[in-house]
Structure formats: structure tokens, C-alpha cells
Design an enzyme around this catalytic site. Structure first.
Site, PDB file in Angstrom:
ATOM      1  N   GLU A  51      17.473  57.251  30.257  1.00  0.00           N
ATOM      2  CA  GLU A  51      18.006  55.926  29.945  1.00  0.00           C
ATOM      3  C   GLU A  51      16.876  54.917  30.062  1.00  0.00           C
ATOM      4  O   GLU A  51      16.245  54.808  31.113  1.00  0.00           O
ATOM      5  CB  GLU A  51      19.150  55.587  30.919  1.00  0.00           C
ATOM      6  CG  GLU A  51      19.819  54.260  30.619  1.00  0.00           C
ATOM      7  CD  GLU A  51      20.830  53.833  31.707  1.00  0.00           C
ATOM      8  OE1 GLU A  51      21.194  54.651  32.572  1.00  0.00           O
ATOM      9  OE2 GLU A  51      21.227  52.656  31.668  1.00  0.00           O
ATOM     10  N   ASP A  62      22.994  44.244  37.032  1.00  0.00           N
ATOM     11  CA  ASP A  62      21.888  44.826  37.799  1.00  0.00           C
ATOM     12  C   ASP A  62      21.757  44.271  39.206  1.00  0.00           C
ATOM     13  O   ASP A  62      21.880  43.074  39.427  1.00  0.00           O
ATOM     14  CB  ASP A  62      20.568  44.610  37.054  1.00  0.00           C
ATOM     15  CG  ASP A  62      20.506  45.429  35.773  1.00  0.00           C
ATOM     16  OD1 ASP A  62      21.074  46.529  35.767  1.00  0.00           O
ATOM     17  OD2 ASP A  62      19.903  44.968  34.798  1.00  0.00           O
TER      18      ASP A  62
HETATM   19  O1  IGP Z   1      20.403  51.779  39.960  1.00  0.00           O
HETATM   20  P1  IGP Z   1      21.464  52.733  40.263  1.00  0.00           P
HETATM   21  O2  IGP Z   1      22.358  52.250  41.359  1.00  0.00           O
HETATM   22  O3  IGP Z   1      20.934  54.124  40.471  1.00  0.00           O
HETATM   23  O4  IGP Z   1      22.462  52.780  38.984  1.00  0.00           O
HETATM   24  C1  IGP Z   1      22.061  53.312  37.687  1.00  0.00           C
HETATM   25  C2  IGP Z   1      21.653  52.246  36.789  1.00  0.00           C
HETATM   26  O5  IGP Z   1      20.550  51.614  37.358  1.00  0.00           O
HETATM   27  C3  IGP Z   1      21.397  52.375  35.307  1.00  0.00           C
HETATM   28  O6  IGP Z   1      22.217  53.258  34.649  1.00  0.00           O
HETATM   29  C4  IGP Z   1      21.596  50.958  34.825  1.00  0.00           C
HETATM   30  C5  IGP Z   1      20.663  49.976  34.929  1.00  0.00           C
HETATM   31  N1  IGP Z   1      21.196  48.807  34.520  1.00  0.00           N
HETATM   32  C6  IGP Z   1      22.486  49.003  34.179  1.00  0.00           C
HETATM   33  C7  IGP Z   1      23.447  48.098  33.763  1.00  0.00           C
HETATM   34  C8  IGP Z   1      24.708  48.576  33.535  1.00  0.00           C
HETATM   35  C9  IGP Z   1      25.007  49.922  33.651  1.00  0.00           C
HETATM   36  C10 IGP Z   1      24.040  50.838  34.054  1.00  0.00           C
HETATM   37  C11 IGP Z   1      22.773  50.366  34.345  1.00  0.00           C
END
Ligand code: IGP
Length: 257
Positions: A51, A62
Site C-alpha cells: 500500500e 491518519d
Molecule cells: O498505521 P497502522 O495503524 O498500522 O494502520 C495501517 C494504515 O497505516 C494504512 O493502511 C493507512 C494509512 N493511512 C490510512 C488511511 C486510511 C486507511 C488506512 C490507512
């Protein structure tokens, strides 16, 4: 091939009996020239897909780690156009699917059909648009339906049964199961209902279900993946790349799959 490409790729990996691991990276953190290097590194670690986040000034979903990475990236001058161009440059060298995470505002400014075409040219397989609710998704689906790009839907712990059903049936590529209430970032514990939530999603979804938000250790990854198909790890990976701790990234991935 079409939109099924991403889901098929993930299903095939599962036949090799693996937990799916999808890392998130912020494009342009450390300079956009790092993007190719980081993607290649992650590919070699055995990830299922990657991603790639596009930095945005108002990243509502975020948490602090990714917000700061976004700030650093914007300070480096990263734009959506530059990210798409960069991805296009080395698409022939990629072996894993790329999912781009971007807020709707940037897509809208770029132009929806122009954006879809650029994504195809850049070899992008899927999109996550976290601030695009299902009620508004026609804004992009009319155009995306003509292209082979999967639109990944997100479900939340707070989504109603009806909404979950609708999202599970519509999701393409995989279903993104958000496992916390709140923004991205590391967590030490999960709410009790997460297990049944993932299990129920798994029963309803024709595409793989991946759990994301708050996962930073292989213990958490293995536990959550046991209720669904795999995990997405963002903040921890962003942090380790920022600190140059690539050996730790490799270890985290290899002990999670
Ligand atoms: O940072 P984490 O808690 O591991 O979560 C995943 C996430 O960062 C990634 O999928 C993501 C980054 N920004 C986002 C905004 C919305 C959904 C998902 C995301």
C-alpha cells in the site's frame, strides 16, 4: 483479467498457505527516489501487496506517525502526479500488486478519469480512498469500472450489519477491516469484539479480509490473521524505514507470514 486480478493474486498466495502481509509506506518520505528501492526491498521480503500512501495536507484518518511522514514527504515536494510518474517508471520491475491510498480531494483535483488512466499507466492494481463513503462512491466507480483497478472498501467496528453486508459484497481486491475505533497508529491491545467481527466479515466476504490499524508486532499479526486472511501494517513500517532499520522490517514480515 480486470478487477479480479488483485483478489486472484491474493487467493493464489493463500493456496501456498500463507498469512497475507501488506505493508504501508508513505511515498516521498526520505525523497521520492527511495520509492523504488523500498518497494523492491519489500517485494524481496515476501509481502502479498504494497500500500503506497500519497501525502495530503489534511489526512483525517491518519495518526501521528503517518501524519509526520506525510509532512516530511510534502516538504520534499511530493505530489500525486510525481508519485504516479515514479510508479510508472519502474512498473516492469514489480512482482507484487501496488495499492495506492489517497484522499478523494487529490483525485478530484487531478480529474477522476485522468486519474484512472494514469493509474493504469502506472501499473496500479487497487485504490483505497478512506474519506469516500459508499454513498458517494459513484464519483469514482463509473470511471473505475471501465478500468482494471480494484476499489478496496473499508469496514469499521462501528459499521452496522447492513452496511457491512453491502461493503463486503462490493469490495474488490480485498476487504479492509479496520480493527480499532480511531486513527492509524500502534496499539497494545484490541477490543474483545475484534475476533467475532473479523470472523463474521470472513464469512460474508467473497474477497480476502485483511485486518489493519494498530498492528505492530508479529504476535499481533499472527493472532489477527488467524481470524481472517492477513494484515496491513502501516505506522510501524513507516517508522522503521524512517529510522533505516530495514533488517527489523524484514524480520517483522518474515515472522508474520
Ligand atoms: O498505521 P497502522 O495503524 O498500522 O494502520 C495501517 C494504515 O497505516 C494504512 O493502511 C493507512 C494509512 N493511512 C490510512 C488511511 C486510511 C486507511 C488506512 C490507512
Amino acid at each position: 483479467m480486470g478487477k479480479e486480478k488483485l483478489a486472484n493474486h491474493l487467493h493464489q498466495l493463500q493456496n501456498e498457505s500463507k498469512n497475507l502481509f501488506v505493508p504501508y509506506i508513505m511515498a516521498g518520505d526520505g525523497g521520492l527516489d527511495k520509492l523504488e528501492q523500498n518497494i523492491q526491498f519489500l517485494q524481496n521480503c515476501g509481502v502479498a501487496a504494497i500500500e503506497v500512501g500519497v501525502p495530503f495536507s489534511d489526512p483525517v484518518a491518519d495518526g501521528p506517525t503517518i501524519q509526520n511522514a506525510g509532512k516530511r514527504s510534502l516538504e520534499n515536494g511530493t505530489t500525486l502526479t510525481a508519485v504516479l510518474q515514479k510508479l510508472e517508471l519502474f512498473k516492469a520491475k514489480r512482482t507484487v500488486p501496488i495499492i495506492v491510498m489517497t484522499y478523494i480531494n487529490l483525485i478530484y483535483k487531478y480529474g477522476v478519469s485522468r486519474f484512472a488512466k494514469s493509474c493504469v499507466q502506472a501499473g496500479i492494481d487497487g485504490l483505497i480512498i478512506p474519506d469516500l463513503p459508499i454513498e458517494e462512491e459513484k464519483l469514482v466507480t463509473d470511471v473505475l469500472n471501465q478500468q482494471s483497478i480494484a476499489l478496496i472498501r473499508l469496514v469499521a467496528l462501528t459499521s452496522s450489519k447492513d452496511r457491512i453486508k453491502m461493503l463486503a459484497n462490493r469490495s474488490e481486491g480485498f476487504l479492509y477491516a479496520v480493527t480499532v475505533t480511531g486513527t492509524t497508529g500502534e496499539r497494545t491491545a484490541y477490543e474483545k469484539k475484534v475476533k467475532t467481527y473479523l470472523y463474521q466479515l470472513k464469512q460474508q466476504s467473497p474477497v480476502p479480509v485483511l485486518a489493519g490499524f494498530g498492528i505492530s508486532t508479529s504476535e499481533q499479526a499472527i493472532e489477527l490473521a488467524s481470524y481472517c486472511d492477513g494484515v496491513i501494517v502501516g505506522s510501524k513500517i513507516v517508522d522503521l524505514f524512517h529510522q533505516g532499520k530495514t533488517a527489523e522490517i524484514k524480520q517483522l514480515i518474515q515472522t508474520s507470514i
